[in-house]
Scaffold this motif. Sequence first.
Motif, PDB file in Angstrom:
ATOM      1  N   CYS A   1      -2.066  -2.998   4.945  1.00 54.83           N
ATOM      2  CA  CYS A   1      -3.056  -1.976   4.983  1.00 54.83           C
ATOM      3  C   CYS A   1      -2.932  -2.221   6.385  1.00 54.83           C
ATOM      4  CB  CYS A   1      -4.222  -2.107   4.303  1.00 54.83           C
ATOM      5  SG  CYS A   1      -5.847  -0.806   4.917  1.00 54.83           S
TER       6      CYS A   1
ATOM      7  N   LEU B   1      -8.080   4.602  -0.081  1.00 46.54           N
ATOM      8  CA  LEU B   1      -7.927   4.622  -1.664  1.00 46.54           C
ATOM      9  C   LEU B   1      -7.745   2.714  -2.760  1.00 46.54           C
ATOM     10  CD1 LEU B   1      -4.654   6.253  -0.082  1.00 46.54           C
ATOM     11  CD2 LEU B   1      -6.129   7.237  -1.674  1.00 46.54           C
TER      12      LEU B   1
ATOM     13  N   SER C   1      -5.034   1.472   7.503  1.00 46.33           N
ATOM     14  CA  SER C   1      -5.325   2.172   7.858  1.00 46.33           C
ATOM     15  C   SER C   1      -6.766   2.782   7.667  1.00 46.33           C
ATOM     16  CB  SER C   1      -5.177   4.008   8.325  1.00 46.33           C
ATOM     17  OG  SER C   1      -4.906   4.329   6.957  1.00 46.33           O
TER      18      SER C   1
ATOM     19  N   LEU D   1       0.822  -0.593  -0.024  1.00 42.94           N
ATOM     20  CA  LEU D   1      -0.290   0.086   0.011  1.00 42.94           C
ATOM     21  C   LEU D   1       0.833   1.109   0.017  1.00 42.94           C
ATOM     22  CD1 LEU D   1      -3.508   0.084   1.502  1.00 42.94           C
ATOM     23  CD2 LEU D   1      -2.348   2.238   0.804  1.00 42.94           C
ATOM     24  N   THR D   2       1.007   1.690  -1.095  1.00 42.93           N
ATOM     25  CA  THR D   2       1.948   2.599  -1.793  1.00 42.93           C
ATOM     26  C   THR D   2       1.296   3.082  -3.068  1.00 42.93           C
ATOM     27  OG1 THR D   2       3.533   1.534  -2.448  1.00 42.93           O
ATOM     28  CG2 THR D   2       4.333   1.453  -0.542  1.00 42.93           C
TER      29      THR D   2
ATOM     30  N   ASN E   1      -8.471   4.775   5.763  1.00 47.79           N
ATOM     31  CA  ASN E   1      -8.132   5.850   4.483  1.00 47.79           C
ATOM     32  C   ASN E   1      -7.154   5.057   3.356  1.00 47.79           C
ATOM     33  OD1 ASN E   1      -9.312   8.243   5.402  1.00 47.79           O
ATOM     34  ND2 ASN E   1      -7.533   9.028   6.763  1.00 47.79           N
ATOM     35  N   GLN E   2      -6.334   3.863   4.235  1.00 45.91           N
ATOM     36  CA  GLN E   2      -5.110   3.668   3.498  1.00 45.91           C
ATOM     37  C   GLN E   2      -6.755   2.577   2.337  1.00 45.91           C
ATOM     38  OE1 GLN E   2      -2.334   1.589   5.718  1.00 45.91           O
ATOM     39  NE2 GLN E   2      -0.852   2.990   4.218  1.00 45.91           N
TER      40      GLN E   2
END
Length: 218
Positions: A109, A117, A111, A86-87, A113-114
């Motif tokens: 992951c 996304l 969070s 997750l970048t 929010n991540q």
Amino acid sequence: MKFFVDTADTAEIQDLAATGLLDGVTTNPSLIAKSGRDFMEVTKEICGMVDGPVSAEVVALDHETMLKEADVLRKIADNVCIKVPLTIDGLKTCKALTGEGTMVNVTLCFSANQALLAAKAGATFISPFIGRHDDNGFDGMELIEDIRLIYDNYDFSTEILAASIRHPVHVLESARIGADVATMPPAVIRGLFKHVLTDKGIEGFLADWQKTGQAILK
Ligand code: E4P
């Protein structure tokens, strides 16, 4: 809830696949290292053992190289699911690959929010790491709850893959919340079958059955 096993140990996968309850496999570079096997060879073997997705992780950190690695990995078998971190580069890669119809598991992951996304990038699976979250003083289950809520709010089809599971209670709580998948070490899957009262009950029934002197199979 789908059950994936989190290992690259083919003997374990074979054994658990024989239960008929295994829906897929997840691996990561640490699990491949632990297996002591060649990455491509062991991944191909695993893909032949289950019908469902087999996650194989890229190790590059930049988008271009991730895409090249994914291209090699997805040729292994139709059920390969490319795992990306997750970048920003990972999510760019996710968007490109899912756009071409390749399954993608977005890993690491930590969070909600991540996770949001990753869903926007079209991820097939999002892997929130419950155990590592707990280890660091956060609440892994709260993370799963938040992601479930957000995905339902917007009707995202990305499946929540509860990862870094340490014990059966993590599975129970993930199932209560409605995680789509749990990936578990083999010992945790075996632990789900166990109950001391089941063992005790069998013992009692068999002792009484012996007293009847009967046999079902003659
Ligand atoms: C998930 O896909 C990961 O491989 C895994 O669940 C990580 O678990 P760990 O925190 O036990 O290493």
